[in-house]
Write a protein that holds these residues in place. Structure first.
Motif, short mmCIF file in Angstrom:
data_model
loop_
_atom_site.label_atom_id
_atom_site.label_comp_id
_atom_site.label_asym_id
_atom_site.label_seq_id
_atom_site.Cartn_x
_atom_site.Cartn_y
_atom_site.Cartn_z
N SER A 69 0.85 -1.18 0.00
CA SER A 69 0.00 0.00 0.00
C SER A 69 0.89 1.24 0.00
O SER A 69 1.80 1.36 0.81
CB SER A 69 -0.88 -0.01 1.25
N ILE A 70 0.63 2.15 -0.94
CA ILE A 70 1.41 3.38 -1.05
C ILE A 70 0.46 4.55 -0.84
O ILE A 70 -0.43 4.79 -1.65
CB ILE A 70 2.08 3.47 -2.44
N GLN A 71 0.66 5.27 0.26
CA GLN A 71 -0.19 6.40 0.63
C GLN A 71 0.58 7.69 0.34
O GLN A 71 1.46 8.08 1.10
CB GLN A 71 -0.52 6.29 2.12
N PRO A 72 0.27 8.36 -0.79
CA PRO A 72 1.01 9.59 -1.11
C PRO A 72 0.64 10.72 -0.16
O PRO A 72 -0.47 10.77 0.35
CB PRO A 72 0.58 9.91 -2.54
N TRP A 73 1.59 11.63 0.07
CA TRP A 73 1.33 12.76 0.93
C TRP A 73 0.47 13.81 0.22
O TRP A 73 -0.18 14.61 0.85
CB TRP A 73 2.64 13.35 1.43
N GLU A 74 0.51 13.77 -1.11
CA GLU A 74 -0.35 14.65 -1.91
C GLU A 74 -1.11 13.78 -2.90
O GLU A 74 -0.49 13.04 -3.66
CB GLU A 74 0.50 15.67 -2.68
N LYS A 75 -2.42 13.86 -2.90
CA LYS A 75 -3.24 13.00 -3.78
C LYS A 75 -2.94 13.23 -5.26
O LYS A 75 -3.12 12.33 -6.08
CB LYS A 75 -4.72 13.22 -3.50
N PRO A 79 -1.16 9.57 -10.01
CA PRO A 79 -0.79 9.15 -11.38
C PRO A 79 0.73 9.08 -11.57
O PRO A 79 1.23 8.20 -12.28
CB PRO A 79 -1.39 10.24 -12.27
N GLU A 80 1.48 9.98 -10.94
CA GLU A 80 2.95 9.96 -11.06
C GLU A 80 3.53 8.71 -10.41
O GLU A 80 4.49 8.12 -10.91
CB GLU A 80 3.56 11.22 -10.42
N ILE A 81 2.96 8.31 -9.27
CA ILE A 81 3.43 7.10 -8.59
C ILE A 81 3.16 5.88 -9.46
O ILE A 81 4.04 5.03 -9.64
CB ILE A 81 2.76 6.96 -7.20
N GLY A 98 -8.24 6.27 -5.44
CA GLY A 98 -8.46 7.70 -5.23
C GLY A 98 -7.72 8.24 -4.02
O GLY A 98 -7.43 9.43 -3.95
N GLU A 99 -7.40 7.37 -3.08
CA GLU A 99 -6.69 7.77 -1.85
C GLU A 99 -5.25 7.29 -1.86
O GLU A 99 -4.35 7.96 -1.38
CB GLU A 99 -7.40 7.18 -0.62
#
Length: 184
Positions: A69-75, A79-81, A98-99
């Motif tokens: 699970s990868i939780q980006p700091w900015e939503k 797409p970049e991840i 979406g999250e």
């Protein structure tokens, strides 16, 4: 013992230690069935125009043995991840809700296990070559030192014994990694 010779021995030992550390890092990136955050450690993400390691723009964890699970700091980075994971060519198919970005790690097939085992062997062989190159460098340095022939030959024996012990250590690390890869 001559200070120069001791310095050469210490330098060779340090270089060989570095080869072991490098091998362990490389082998950690070879997955052995269960999900781990280190599997995506090499992923780079385009963060406002500059390539940034994934772990600097998101939290990466494994809720279970088959999911990353990868939780980006900015939503806006989702797409970049996903693009970064595709670009890293890890064989994963990321999904997003979406999250966060979720990667399901499929169980390894027998064929894939053999491929990963070959990859691990290649990494180990590369480390052995590095250790042997360190030995060669040290031997050449010993020949240049202003010391008695007995001291030089003893130092050369020490370097060869050190090399043999590091090659054995590499074989042990490889053996445990192969066992980990081949265990279903």
């Amino acid at each position: 013992m001559n200070e120069e010779i001791q310095f050469i021995l210490d330098t060779a030992k340090e270089a060989m230690d570095n080869a072991i550390v490098h091998l362990e890092k490389r082998l950690a990136n070879i997955r052995a069935g269960k999900a781990s955050p280190s599997m995506v450690s090499g992923v780079m993400v385009d963060y406002y125009g500059s390539p940034t390691p994934l772990n600097q723009v998101a939290n990466v964890n494994t809720p279970d043995g088959m999911t990353i699970s990868i939780q980006p700091w900015e939503k806006t980075l989702i797409p970049e991840i996903e693009r970064g994971i595709h670009m890293a060519n890890l064989g994963f198919n990321p999904m997003n809700n979406g999250e966060s970005v979720i990667i399901n790690v499929p169980p390894l097939t027998e064929e894939r296990r053999r491929e990963l085992s070959k990859q691990a062997k290649a990494e180990a062989e590369e480390s052995k070559v590095g250790v042997r190159n360190d030995r060669k460098t040290a031997m050449n340095e010993i020949k240049k030192v202003d010391a008695s022939e007995d001291m030089k030959s003893n130092a050369e024996i020490d370097i060869q014994e050190m090399t043999d012990s590091y090659v054995t250590k590499i074989d042990q690390i490889l053996g445990s990694k192969e066992k980990e890869i081949m265990t279903v």
